[in-house]
Design a protein around this motif. Sequence first.
Motif, mmCIF file in Angstrom:
data_model
loop_
_atom_site.group_PDB
_atom_site.id
_atom_site.type_symbol
_atom_site.label_atom_id
_atom_site.label_comp_id
_atom_site.label_asym_id
_atom_site.label_seq_id
_atom_site.Cartn_x
_atom_site.Cartn_y
_atom_site.Cartn_z
ATOM 1 N N HIS A 19 10.119 1.206 3.816
ATOM 2 C CA HIS A 19 10.842 0.285 4.700
ATOM 3 C C HIS A 19 10.760 0.766 6.143
ATOM 4 O O HIS A 19 10.535 -0.031 7.054
ATOM 5 N N SER A 20 10.942 2.062 6.357
ATOM 6 C CA SER A 20 10.856 2.578 7.722
ATOM 7 C C SER A 20 9.411 2.584 8.221
ATOM 8 O O SER A 20 9.157 2.436 9.406
ATOM 9 N N SER A 23 0.826 -1.209 0.000
ATOM 10 C CA SER A 23 0.000 0.000 0.000
ATOM 11 C C SER A 23 0.860 1.258 0.000
ATOM 12 O O SER A 23 0.550 2.233 -0.688
ATOM 13 N N CYS A 24 1.925 1.231 0.755
ATOM 14 C CA CYS A 24 2.826 2.383 0.822
ATOM 15 C C CYS A 24 3.470 2.658 -0.532
ATOM 16 O O CYS A 24 3.500 3.792 -0.999
ATOM 17 N N ARG A 25 3.965 1.597 -1.166
ATOM 18 C CA ARG A 25 4.681 1.757 -2.442
ATOM 19 C C ARG A 25 3.758 2.066 -3.615
ATOM 20 O O ARG A 25 4.035 2.969 -4.404
ATOM 21 N N PHE A 26 2.672 1.301 -3.757
ATOM 22 C CA PHE A 26 1.892 1.368 -4.988
ATOM 23 C C PHE A 26 0.604 2.171 -4.870
ATOM 24 O O PHE A 26 0.084 2.628 -5.882
ATOM 25 N N VAL A 27 0.067 2.354 -3.683
ATOM 26 C CA VAL A 27 -1.125 3.186 -3.516
ATOM 27 C C VAL A 27 -0.715 4.616 -3.187
ATOM 28 O O VAL A 27 -1.199 5.561 -3.817
ATOM 29 N N MET A 28 0.201 4.784 -2.237
ATOM 30 C CA MET A 28 0.654 6.123 -1.857
ATOM 31 C C MET A 28 1.818 6.606 -2.716
ATOM 32 O O MET A 28 2.211 7.767 -2.620
ATOM 33 N N ASN A 29 2.405 5.719 -3.527
ATOM 34 C CA ASN A 29 3.553 6.043 -4.398
ATOM 35 C C ASN A 29 4.720 6.661 -3.631
ATOM 36 O O ASN A 29 5.377 7.586 -4.111
ATOM 37 N N LYS A 62 4.108 -5.440 -9.590
ATOM 38 C CA LYS A 62 3.615 -4.761 -8.386
ATOM 39 C C LYS A 62 3.191 -5.774 -7.332
ATOM 40 O O LYS A 62 2.070 -5.785 -6.839
ATOM 41 N N ARG A 63 4.144 -6.629 -6.993
ATOM 42 C CA ARG A 63 3.927 -7.698 -6.027
ATOM 43 C C ARG A 63 5.001 -7.595 -4.945
ATOM 44 O O ARG A 63 6.171 -7.424 -5.230
ATOM 45 N N ILE A 64 4.577 -7.746 -3.699
ATOM 46 C CA ILE A 64 5.469 -7.689 -2.542
ATOM 47 C C ILE A 64 5.407 -9.024 -1.814
ATOM 48 O O ILE A 64 4.320 -9.522 -1.521
ATOM 49 N N THR A 65 6.571 -9.590 -1.518
ATOM 50 C CA THR A 65 6.655 -10.809 -0.721
ATOM 51 C C THR A 65 7.443 -10.481 0.536
ATOM 52 O O THR A 65 8.565 -9.992 0.463
ATOM 53 N N ALA A 66 6.827 -10.749 1.686
ATOM 54 C CA ALA A 66 7.476 -10.473 2.970
ATOM 55 C C ALA A 66 7.589 -11.773 3.761
ATOM 56 O O ALA A 66 6.692 -12.610 3.735
ATOM 57 N N THR A 67 8.721 -11.922 4.444
ATOM 58 C CA THR A 67 8.971 -13.096 5.279
ATOM 59 C C THR A 67 9.285 -12.625 6.691
ATOM 60 O O THR A 67 10.091 -11.716 6.875
ATOM 61 N N CYS A 117 -4.186 -2.745 -2.636
ATOM 62 C CA CYS A 117 -3.447 -4.004 -2.515
ATOM 63 C C CYS A 117 -4.277 -5.032 -1.761
ATOM 64 O O CYS A 117 -5.085 -4.686 -0.907
ATOM 65 N N ARG A 118 -4.027 -6.309 -2.075
ATOM 66 C CA ARG A 118 -4.684 -7.389 -1.341
ATOM 67 C C ARG A 118 -3.672 -8.499 -1.098
ATOM 68 O O ARG A 118 -2.749 -8.697 -1.876
#
Length: 112
Positions: free
Chosen positions: A65-66, A52-58, A83-88, A105-106
């Motif tokens: 990251h912060s 959401s931060c990267r692709f909705v709020m640009n 426009k896909r984010i993978t977090a571990t 984003c979903r």
Amino acid sequence: MNARKSFIRRRPFSSLVLLLLVIIAGLIWNWRVQLQVFPSIISAYTAKEYCSCRFVMNAPAEYCHSYVKQWLPSTIDEDSLSKRITATGLGRESTAQWEGPRQGCRLLPPVP
């Protein structure tokens, strides 16, 4: 003098520790489902909020990251083209996908 004192009177500290262990074991048993799900929450939150931060709020990557930084460590992999984010985090992996300007984003279902 009474030669047979109770265990609690002979060992008050040990009795208190034993009582606390029984209470903690009961709480863990009562919250076992929530405790099993908790590790998935860390990676899901990170993926969804970063997406959401990267692709909705640009916003720039450094800011995002912060923005999603937590006390518990997690890693973020960004695929800018799709426009896909993978977090571990905590051994679990979650993926969020940008759907569009109106949907945002979903989270994607986990891959078996």
